[in-house]
Design a protein around this motif. Structure first.
Motif, PDB file in Angstrom:
ATOM      1  N   GLN A  20      49.062  35.604  49.425  1.00 35.63           N
ATOM      2  CA  GLN A  20      48.531  35.440  50.774  1.00 35.63           C
ATOM      3  C   GLN A  20      48.677  36.754  51.541  1.00 35.63           C
ATOM      4  OE1 GLN A  20      50.022  32.041  52.813  1.00 35.63           O
ATOM      5  NE2 GLN A  20      48.941  32.495  54.693  1.00 35.63           N
ATOM      6  N   GLY A  21      47.636  37.137  52.230  1.00 33.69           N
ATOM      7  CA  GLY A  21      47.658  38.382  52.988  1.00 33.69           C
ATOM      8  C   GLY A  21      47.096  39.573  52.228  1.00 33.69           C
ATOM      9  N   ASP A  22      46.922  39.462  50.915  1.00 26.90           N
ATOM     10  CA  ASP A  22      46.294  40.542  50.164  1.00 26.90           C
ATOM     11  C   ASP A  22      44.819  40.612  50.532  1.00 26.90           C
ATOM     12  OD1 ASP A  22      48.585  41.370  48.882  1.00 26.90           O
ATOM     13  OD2 ASP A  22      48.220  40.192  47.077  1.00 26.90           O
ATOM     14  N   ILE A  23      44.174  41.665  50.094  1.00 23.76           N
ATOM     15  CA  ILE A  23      42.799  41.944  50.503  1.00 23.76           C
ATOM     16  C   ILE A  23      41.876  41.841  49.294  1.00 23.76           C
ATOM     17  CG2 ILE A  23      41.285  43.702  51.493  1.00 23.76           C
ATOM     18  CD1 ILE A  23      43.907  44.846  52.796  1.00 23.76           C
ATOM     19  N   LEU A  24      40.728  41.221  49.495  1.00 25.40           N
ATOM     20  CA  LEU A  24      39.727  41.080  48.444  1.00 25.40           C
ATOM     21  C   LEU A  24      38.407  41.635  48.958  1.00 25.40           C
ATOM     22  CD1 LEU A  24      38.776  39.918  45.683  1.00 25.40           C
ATOM     23  CD2 LEU A  24      38.339  37.766  46.888  1.00 25.40           C
ATOM     24  N   CYS A  25      37.795  42.485  48.157  1.00 22.05           N
ATOM     25  CA  CYS A  25      36.481  43.022  48.516  1.00 22.05           C
ATOM     26  C   CYS A  25      35.465  41.888  48.468  1.00 22.05           C
ATOM     27  CB  CYS A  25      36.086  44.132  47.546  1.00 22.05           C
ATOM     28  SG  CYS A  25      34.550  44.946  48.001  1.00 22.05           S
ATOM     29  N   GLU A  26      34.632  41.780  49.512  1.00 20.54           N
ATOM     30  CA  GLU A  26      33.686  40.668  49.614  1.00 20.54           C
ATOM     31  C   GLU A  26      32.467  40.838  48.701  1.00 20.54           C
ATOM     32  OE1 GLU A  26      32.424  40.461  53.675  1.00 20.54           O
ATOM     33  OE2 GLU A  26      31.262  42.313  53.550  1.00 20.54           O
ATOM     34  N   THR A  27      32.346  41.983  48.065  1.00 15.36           N
ATOM     35  CA  THR A  27      31.265  42.222  47.120  1.00 15.36           C
ATOM     36  C   THR A  27      31.846  42.215  45.715  1.00 15.36           C
ATOM     37  OG1 THR A  27      30.201  43.626  48.760  1.00 15.36           O
ATOM     38  CG2 THR A  27      29.386  43.782  46.511  1.00 15.36           C
ATOM     39  N   SER A  28      31.193  41.514  44.803  1.00 15.31           N
ATOM     40  CA  SER A  28      31.719  41.435  43.443  1.00 15.31           C
ATOM     41  C   SER A  28      31.695  42.800  42.778  1.00 15.31           C
ATOM     42  CB  SER A  28      30.916  40.442  42.602  1.00 15.31           C
ATOM     43  OG  SER A  28      29.626  40.936  42.327  1.00 15.31           O
ATOM     44  N   ASN A  29      32.599  42.966  41.859  1.00 12.35           N
ATOM     45  CA  ASN A  29      32.693  44.197  41.092  1.00 12.35           C
ATOM     46  C   ASN A  29      31.746  44.063  39.911  1.00 12.35           C
ATOM     47  OD1 ASN A  29      33.436  46.453  39.690  1.00 12.35           O
ATOM     48  ND2 ASN A  29      35.559  45.866  39.395  1.00 12.35           N
ATOM     49  N   ASN A  30      30.703  44.842  39.873  1.00 12.09           N
ATOM     50  CA  ASN A  30      29.783  44.757  38.739  1.00 12.09           C
ATOM     51  C   ASN A  30      30.132  45.759  37.648  1.00 12.09           C
ATOM     52  OD1 ASN A  30      28.823  46.974  40.354  1.00 12.09           O
ATOM     53  ND2 ASN A  30      26.880  46.869  39.280  1.00 12.09           N
ATOM     54  N   TYR A  31      31.203  46.541  37.865  1.00 16.34           N
ATOM     55  CA  TYR A  31      31.631  47.492  36.842  1.00 16.34           C
ATOM     56  C   TYR A  31      32.538  46.760  35.869  1.00 16.34           C
ATOM     57  CZ  TYR A  31      33.929  51.357  34.532  1.00 16.34           C
ATOM     58  OH  TYR A  31      34.425  52.199  33.580  1.00 16.34           O
ATOM     59  N   LEU A  32      31.997  46.393  34.745  1.00 17.90           N
ATOM     60  CA  LEU A  32      32.779  45.699  33.723  1.00 17.90           C
ATOM     61  C   LEU A  32      33.462  46.730  32.846  1.00 17.90           C
ATOM     62  CD1 LEU A  32      30.164  43.021  32.703  1.00 17.90           C
ATOM     63  CD2 LEU A  32      31.973  42.833  34.386  1.00 17.90           C
ATOM     64  N   ILE A  33      34.748  46.589  32.718  1.00 16.03           N
ATOM     65  CA  ILE A  33      35.502  47.549  31.919  1.00 16.03           C
ATOM     66  C   ILE A  33      35.266  47.235  30.453  1.00 16.03           C
ATOM     67  CG2 ILE A  33      37.808  48.350  31.338  1.00 16.03           C
ATOM     68  CD1 ILE A  33      38.523  47.732  34.266  1.00 16.03           C
ATOM     69  N   THR A  34      34.736  48.202  29.737  1.00 13.10           N
ATOM     70  CA  THR A  34      34.425  47.980  28.329  1.00 13.10           C
ATOM     71  C   THR A  34      35.257  48.853  27.398  1.00 13.10           C
ATOM     72  OG1 THR A  34      32.626  49.555  28.473  1.00 13.10           O
ATOM     73  CG2 THR A  34      32.062  47.239  28.768  1.00 13.10           C
ATOM     74  N   LYS A  35      36.014  49.782  27.949  1.00 19.63           N
ATOM     75  CA  LYS A  35      36.842  50.632  27.098  1.00 19.63           C
ATOM     76  C   LYS A  35      38.245  50.736  27.698  1.00 19.63           C
ATOM     77  CE  LYS A  35      33.180  53.343  25.141  1.00 19.63           C
ATOM     78  NZ  LYS A  35      33.099  52.734  23.859  1.00 19.63           N
ATOM     79  N   THR A  36      39.246  50.569  26.843  1.00 17.19           N
ATOM     80  CA  THR A  36      40.634  50.715  27.266  1.00 17.19           C
ATOM     81  C   THR A  36      41.370  51.539  26.223  1.00 17.19           C
ATOM     82  OG1 THR A  36      41.524  48.809  26.092  1.00 17.19           O
ATOM     83  CG2 THR A  36      40.583  48.383  28.268  1.00 17.19           C
ATOM     84  N   SER A  37      42.592  51.923  26.539  1.00 17.60           N
ATOM     85  CA  SER A  37      43.387  52.671  25.571  1.00 17.60           C
ATOM     86  C   SER A  37      43.873  51.769  24.443  1.00 17.60           C
ATOM     87  CB  SER A  37      44.577  53.330  26.267  1.00 17.60           C
ATOM     88  OG  SER A  37      45.383  52.351  26.878  1.00 17.60           O
ATOM     89  N   LEU A  38      43.965  50.467  24.687  1.00  9.97           N
ATOM     90  CA  LEU A  38      44.451  49.556  23.653  1.00  9.97           C
ATOM     91  C   LEU A  38      43.343  49.084  22.723  1.00  9.97           C
ATOM     92  CD1 LEU A  38      46.866  47.325  25.749  1.00  9.97           C
ATOM     93  CD2 LEU A  38      47.448  49.185  24.202  1.00  9.97           C
TER      94      LEU A  38
END
Length: 168
Positions: A20-38
């Motif tokens: 509670q009290g944290d902030i959420l961007c009202e626009t969805s994130n369309n950047y899907l993460i497709t590469k990670t170090s793992l």
């Protein structure tokens, strides 16, 4: 039918991940993460692994994830969407991208966690969902991203598994 389940999934994710009290961007994130170090490829096949050990860490995938759920998640997130009409949980502060930039510079919000969500992908029978959540704090260069696998029964959605994308 999607509009009936989407607010329920967002509510389950918020209850699971956001304070509670944290902030959420009202626009969805369309950047899907497709590469990670793992895991260099977050394809449907790689997400379905039951369990793998990498560098001594046990990573549990989503063995019950259906291809249709993954495909729906990819396709629905091609463009950013406005999340406000889909949110029913008023315990979170929804702000625009412009407001986020202003808040990041204010000292009273310096230690707040700022989140973004993708829109959930659903199976055809609306029994499972896949969604990405990211979080960061303006005060420190710490951020993380997770894929969440949810299962739904009737009106209830529950986070069943989480797949860490990155944590810095």
């Amino acid at each position: 039918m999607r509009s009936q389940h989407e607010p329920q999934v967002f509510s389950a994710v918020i209850k699971n991940s956001i304070m509670q009290g944290d902030i959420l961007c009202e626009t969805s994130n369309n950047y899907l993460i497709t590469k990670t170090s793992l895991m260099p490829d977050l394809s449907w096949d790689n997400l379905r692994i039951p369990e793998i050990s990498i560098y001594g860490m046990t990573i549990i995938g989503f063995p019950h994830l259906r291809k249709e759920t993954y495909d729906n998640w990819i396709s629905i997130n091609n463009q950013p969407s406005f999340l406000t009409p889909l949110m029913t949980n008023l315990q979170i502060n929804l702000v625009s991208k412009e407001e986020l930039k202003k808040l990041e510079k204010r000292t009273d919000y310096l230690w707040s966690t700022i989140y973004t969500l993708t829109r959930p992908g659903f199976s055809q029978d609306f029994s499972q969902a896949l969604i990405q959540i990211t979080g960061y704090c303006a005060a420190i260069p710490c951020s993380y991203g997770n894929l969440l696998y949810l299962e739904g029964t009737g009106e209830q959605w529950q986070v069943k598994s989480s797949y860490g994308l990155y944590n810095q």
